[in-house]
Design a protein around this motif. Structure first.
Motif, PDB file in Angstrom:
ATOM      1  N   THR A  89       0.846  -1.211   0.000  1.00  0.00           N
ATOM      2  CA  THR A  89       0.000   0.000   0.000  1.00  0.00           C
ATOM      3  C   THR A  89       0.874   1.251   0.000  1.00  0.00           C
ATOM      4  O   THR A  89       0.580   2.224  -0.706  1.00  0.00           O
ATOM      5  CB  THR A  89      -0.925  -0.006   1.244  1.00  0.00           C
ATOM      6  OG1 THR A  89      -1.679  -1.209   1.215  1.00  0.00           O
ATOM      7  CG2 THR A  89      -1.856   1.176   1.265  1.00  0.00           C
ATOM      8  N   ARG A 123       2.313   1.940  -3.293  1.00  0.00           N
ATOM      9  CA  ARG A 123       1.276   2.391  -4.238  1.00  0.00           C
ATOM     10  C   ARG A 123       0.855   3.838  -3.999  1.00  0.00           C
ATOM     11  O   ARG A 123       0.314   4.486  -4.876  1.00  0.00           O
ATOM     12  CB  ARG A 123       0.057   1.476  -4.047  1.00  0.00           C
ATOM     13  CG  ARG A 123      -0.715   1.249  -5.274  1.00  0.00           C
ATOM     14  CD  ARG A 123      -1.792   0.228  -5.048  1.00  0.00           C
ATOM     15  NE  ARG A 123      -3.035   0.661  -5.659  1.00  0.00           N
ATOM     16  CZ  ARG A 123      -3.180   0.942  -6.942  1.00  0.00           C
ATOM     17  NH1 ARG A 123      -2.172   0.820  -7.762  1.00  0.00           N
ATOM     18  NH2 ARG A 123      -4.345   1.340  -7.419  1.00  0.00           N
ATOM     19  N   GLU A 183      -3.145  -2.801  -8.395  1.00  0.00           N
ATOM     20  CA  GLU A 183      -4.092  -2.904  -7.277  1.00  0.00           C
ATOM     21  C   GLU A 183      -3.727  -4.153  -6.475  1.00  0.00           C
ATOM     22  O   GLU A 183      -3.344  -5.164  -7.066  1.00  0.00           O
ATOM     23  CB  GLU A 183      -5.487  -3.065  -7.882  1.00  0.00           C
ATOM     24  CG  GLU A 183      -6.643  -3.011  -6.919  1.00  0.00           C
ATOM     25  CD  GLU A 183      -6.848  -1.616  -6.339  1.00  0.00           C
ATOM     26  OE1 GLU A 183      -7.020  -1.542  -5.123  1.00  0.00           O
ATOM     27  OE2 GLU A 183      -6.802  -0.639  -7.110  1.00  0.00           O
TER      28      GLU A 183
END
Ligand code: HEM
Length: 518
Positions: A343, A346, A496
């Motif tokens: 995460t 990202r 994702e």
């Protein structure tokens, strides 16, 4: 009120009514019970109007196996988190489904969840995978705190609480965990290829979490992050992976069927458990030998094994409990860290904000990091909370009802399993604004005041909640601080992060990231 509730819960033959007020949330005063045919005020009306268990909505499925064949053919056993979310949208606040050996009643409204959990009494029970219990019966091994129930569970749990949840104990394991976090940084440096890439973070973080978690149990390092890690600990990891990899199969069709047909999944499952017990036993022996050589002053805070033996648990009970605690410790924390690092890679802005906070409160790479420093970092804590909201490794939790009960207006017989869905609750817009957004600030004290109680339950609730919560949070905070101090994380192909269910919610694909020195 507590007394009254406890009295109701301990009365044989009583029916609990779990109700919530639609607009005001839970009203504890409305919890009632019938005791031996006597009706407490107001209860009769509500009990009488409750609908039968059979009326709970849900897919029909086939006789005996329910929707297990649909699951096997549709391949959704490894997407149970999404499946629950879809069913929840389809059927509403409560639904029931039989998948293979288990019939589950699922709820995911925080008020309903609160009602069930607040009434669970002295000896809460969780659904236990039948295959876990069967394996122990076949091996003639005891159950530990994770699988035991009633007075035996409470006895183990009280002892473990003293060692794993107390702040004094945290003072012993925090420096060791910080060393493990520093060792993780050196280990990751060694694993980088020439382009700075590290592949398969899952495997690396599994080692770290076993190393870090076991410092809290054994007060010493296992050396899993060293250049030559001990074979024993590596084999322990493989055995846990084997157990988890075969658990979905045991959930789709009854383990008894697997056993009768001697399927590969069953053989692997059993072999995983056998290796896990053998290795843990050897590990304990090695640790005890090393412990004998240690100095006397260190006895003030004995390690968990010595402590459990000193309070007269038998060696078999100690073994079963260490297997349960280690088994619950490793995959949970490592996968949560995997989700966290992915995460951050990202979301570069979030990563920079976290880095700023870390540099401000823990600027010195060489100095030990303390709990006091962690307390000054709300953004860091918010990052972990946000990861556990969006990717709760324990995507479902459960309670097996001790008594007949009324939940959401339906009669549920004692012995049925109620499934609670942290994954669904964490992504429900009724509970969190813009739930799909990763927003650590929502956990700042001034913002979190308005969050709905019981909507965030990654560690469960009450006396049966996660005994390793303090350990898990401490080790994840420390590792994140050390990683932030040393590296900038990048994704080569922005992707994702998709989860899949392998007993727990884990990343579907190998997590590969680029680590750039700060
Ligand atoms: C991110 C990390 C972790 C998460 C999300 C997590 C989550 C949970 C959850 C949801 C439960 C069930 C609670 C309930 O039924 O209300 C649980 C139980 C348990 N956890 Fe954890 N856990 C984590 C790490 C750990 C660690 C590090 C340890 C050990 C040091 C541990 C040991 C246990 C044990 C022994 C139980 C069973 C407790 C009992 O039945 O009394 N967990 N955990």
């Amino acid at each position: 009120m507590t007394f009254r509730l406890a009295k109701c819960l301990s009365s044989p033959g009583s029916t609990l009514l779990y109700s919530r007020h639609s607009s005001l949330g839970l009203r504890a005063s409305r919890w009632k019970s019938t005791v031996s045919g006597q009706v407490e005020h107001g209860e009769e009306k509500e009990g009488a109007t409750a609908k039968p268990f059979e009326a709970i909505p849900g897919p029909k499925g086939l006789p005996f196996v329910g929707t297990a064949l649909h699951a096997a053919l549709g391949g959704w056993m490894d997407k149970l988190h999404i499946h629950s979310q879809n069913r929840w949208r389809q059927y509403g606040s409560i639904f029931k489904e039989t998948i293979g050996p288990q019939t589950w009643v699922t709820i995911a409204d925080p008020d309903d969840v609160a009602a069930v959990l607040r009434a669970e009494g002295r000896y809460p029970r969780r659904y236990a995978f039948e295959s876990f219990i069967m394996a122990r019966e076949i091996m003639d091994k005891k159950l530990g705190v994770f699988l035991e129930n009633d007075e035996t569970w409470q006895h183990y749990r009280t002892l473990l609480n003293k060692k794993l949840l107390r702040p004094q104990q945290a003072a012993v394991f925090t420096p060791l965990m910080d060393e493990a976090a520093c060792n993780l940084v050196s280990y990751l440096r060694r694993k980088r290829d020439q382009g700075g890439r590290v592949t398969d973070f899952q495997g690396h973080l599994f080692r770290w979490s076993m190393e870090s978690g076991s410092t809290a149990m054994f007060n010493q390092h296992l050396g899993l992050l060293s250049e030559n890690p001990p074979q024993l600990a590596k084999d322990f990891i493989s055995s846990i992976i084997k157990i988890l990899d075969t658990t979905n199969a045991m959930m789709t069709f009854p383990p008894k069927v697997h056993k009768a047909l001697n399927t590969k999944a069953w053989r692997d499952h059993l072999e995983g458990w056998q290796t896990c017990f053998e290795i843990t036993k050897q590990l304990i022996q090695e640790i005890m030998e090393r412990e004998m050589e240690r100095k006397e002053e260190e006895e003030e805070m004995p390690d968990l094994v010595s402590y459990l033996l000193s309070v007269k648990l038998s060696p078999e009970e100690v073994l079963a409990n260490i297997v349960d605690v280690l088994g619950a410790a490793v995959d949970t924390t490592s996968n949560t860290m995997c989700f966290t690092l992915h995460t951050l890679a990202r979301h570069p802005n979030i990563q920079e904000k976290l880095h700023d906070e870390v540099v401000r409160f823990a600027p010195d790479h060489q100095a030990p990091v303390t709990q006091e420093q962690v307390h000054k970092m709300p953004y860091l804590r918010g990052v972990i909370k946000e990861v556990l909201r969006l990717y709760p490794v324990t995507y479902i939790n459960s309670r097996v009802l001790n008594h007949d009960a009324v939940v959401c207006g339906y009669k549920i017989p004692a012995g049925k399993t109620i499934i609670i869905c942290p994954y669904v609750m964490g992504r429900d817009p009724k509970n969190f604004d813009n739930p799909e957004e990763f927003h650590p600030e929502r956990w700042y004290r001034e913002n979190s005041k308005n969050l709905k109680a019981f909507a965030w339950l990654p560690f469960g609730f009450g006396p049966r909640s996660c005994v390793g919560r303090r350990i898990a949070e401490t080790e994840m905070h420390l590792a994140l601080i050390r990683i932030c101090q040393n590296f900038k994380l990048e994704q080569e192909k922005p992707e994702e992060l998709v989860g899949k269910v392998r007993a727990l919610l884990v990343p579907e694909k190998s997590v590969d990231l680029k680590l750039i020195d700060r």
